[in-house]
Design an enzyme around this catalytic site. Structure first.
Site, PDB file in Angstrom:
ATOM      1  CE1 TYR A 132     129.590 -12.622  37.260  1.00 32.59           C
ATOM      2  CE2 TYR A 132     131.362 -13.230  35.770  1.00 32.59           C
ATOM      3  CZ  TYR A 132     130.209 -12.532  36.028  1.00 32.59           C
ATOM      4  OH  TYR A 132     129.668 -11.731  35.050  1.00 32.59           O
ATOM      5  CG  ASP A 186     117.359  -8.708  48.550  1.00 24.36           C
ATOM      6  OD1 ASP A 186     118.001  -9.326  47.677  1.00 24.36           O
ATOM      7  OD2 ASP A 186     117.483  -8.922  49.779  1.00 24.36           O
ATOM      8  N   GLY A 236     118.896  -4.832  39.049  1.00 25.73           N
ATOM      9  CA  GLY A 236     120.309  -4.438  38.966  1.00 25.73           C
ATOM     10  C   GLY A 236     120.485  -3.221  38.069  1.00 25.73           C
TER      11      GLY A 236
HETATM   12  N1  SER Z   1     133.186  -8.539  33.198  1.00 31.47           N
HETATM   13  C1  SER Z   1     132.980  -9.652  34.068  1.00 31.47           C
HETATM   14  C2  SER Z   1     134.018  -9.710  35.121  1.00 31.47           C
HETATM   15  O1  SER Z   1     135.093  -9.267  34.880  1.00 31.47           O
HETATM   16  C3  SER Z   1     133.017 -10.935  33.285  1.00 31.47           C
HETATM   17  O2  SER Z   1     131.751 -11.201  32.803  1.00 31.47           O
HETATM   18  O3  SER Z   1     133.765 -10.226  36.162  1.00 31.47           O
END
Ligand code: SER
Length: 315
Positions: free
Chosen positions: A139, A50, A6
């Site tokens: 996330y 990847d 990344g």
């Molecule tokens: N900066 C990230 C986001 O806004 C949070 O870890 O998704």
């Protein structure tokens, strides 16, 4: 040799610069899904990788002689809500592929977690190191699961994996993409470009943040620490300062005359509302000596000087 995944991202590009400055370009292999020109300009060796391809990750790590892997490849919170399957695959399977690949090596791994592991039932003021984690985004779910994967691989297989729960990162080199805290970076960019910004969270939205050079310093300091200092193998709380969107707008307006910020919250407001306002990072300070270099004033001054004159160096 050091591997970065990344590497073309917001944190990755600054980190690669820091690693190249420390160790020289030939000691760093900077990888991303696509090996872009900006990566090539860093002076590091570059390759495409990847992280969701377990064989490719295993071959790269086992064929290399990596003392350290900075595994940064990930999908941020707002994009993760639009593409939850992709978010899980990249953020969790990608991490698992890296942890599995280093299992029988002596490679030390760095992996970024996030304030997104916290949720509506978490105390939002001085959020403790150990507390409720009930994330409401994919996330956050992926980061919370990743933390447990790290802890499991450390205790079960002795993997030396280290992690930080990053707050929002503000930096001028590569813009963030798909995050909830991106408004802070966007506000600077638009203030300099057009003198006007429409912010996608309410003015009262307060979040923990950190300046890019401190985000890099934190990763390097944590990876430099002797293993006996690392008592947390899930992830360390970390912060530099907190501000509301309105406070940031005022700080920018005091340096960019005429800057006007308006507020039109969108779906990212609901995400921000479940995250801490202020984080307690005393464990990171105690264990490996964390301390940020930049307060809000130094960050705002440095950001603006970089955006106005990209060649200027950090204070
Ligand atoms: N900066 C990230 C986001 O806004 C949070 O870890 O998704």
């Amino acid at each position: 040799m050091i591997l970065v995944t990344g590497a073309a991202g917001q944190l990755g590009s600054d980190l690669v610069d820091g690693l190249v400055a420390r160790h020289g370009g030939s000691a760093v292999l900077a990888t991303d899904l696509r090996c872009c020109d900006q990566l090539k300009r860093s002076g590091a060796d570059t390759a495409s990788l990847d992280v969701t391809d377990a064989d490719a990750v295993r071959m790269m790590i086992q064929d290399g002689v990596f003392e350290q892997v900075y595994h940064l490849a990930g999908i941020l919170s707002a994009r993760g809500e639009k593409q939850p399957d992709l978010c899980w695959t990249v953020n969790v399977d990608g991490l698992k592929n890296v942890l599995n690949a280093v299992r029988d090596t002596r490679t030390r791994v760095f992996w970024p977690s996030s304030i997104a592991v916290f949720g509506p039932a978490t105390p939002r003021h001085r959020t403790p190191q150990v507390t409720v984690k009930d994330p409401s985004t994919m996330y956050g779910v992926a980061k919370a699961s990743g933390e447990l994967l790290c802890d499991y691989h450390a205790s079960k297989f002795g993997v030396d994996v280290r992690s930080i729960r990053y707050p929002g990162i503000i930096s001028s080199s590569v813009p963030p993409g798909g995050g909830t805290t991106d408004f802070a970076v966007d506000m600077f960019v638009e203030a300099v470009k057009s003198g006007q910004y429409t912010c996608f969270v309410r003015e009262t939205t307060r979040l923990p943040m950190m300046y890019g050079p401190d985000a890099v310093k934190a990763a390097l300091d944590l990876m430099d620490a002797s293993p006996s200092r690392i008592t947390i193998r899930t992830s360390y709380n970390l912060t530099a300062f907190s501000f509301s969107a309105e406070e940031l707008a005022e700080a920018i307006a005091s340096r960019v005359p005429g800057f006007v910020c308006e507020y039109e919250p969108d779906f990212r407001q609901a995400i921000a509302d479940t995250w801490p306002e202020v984080i307690d990072d005393s464990k990171a300070r105690e264990d490996w000596g964390w301390h940020p270099e930049y307060d809000i004033t130094a960050m705002v001054d440095d950001m603006l000087s970089h955006l106005v004159d990209p060649a200027s160096s950090h204070v």
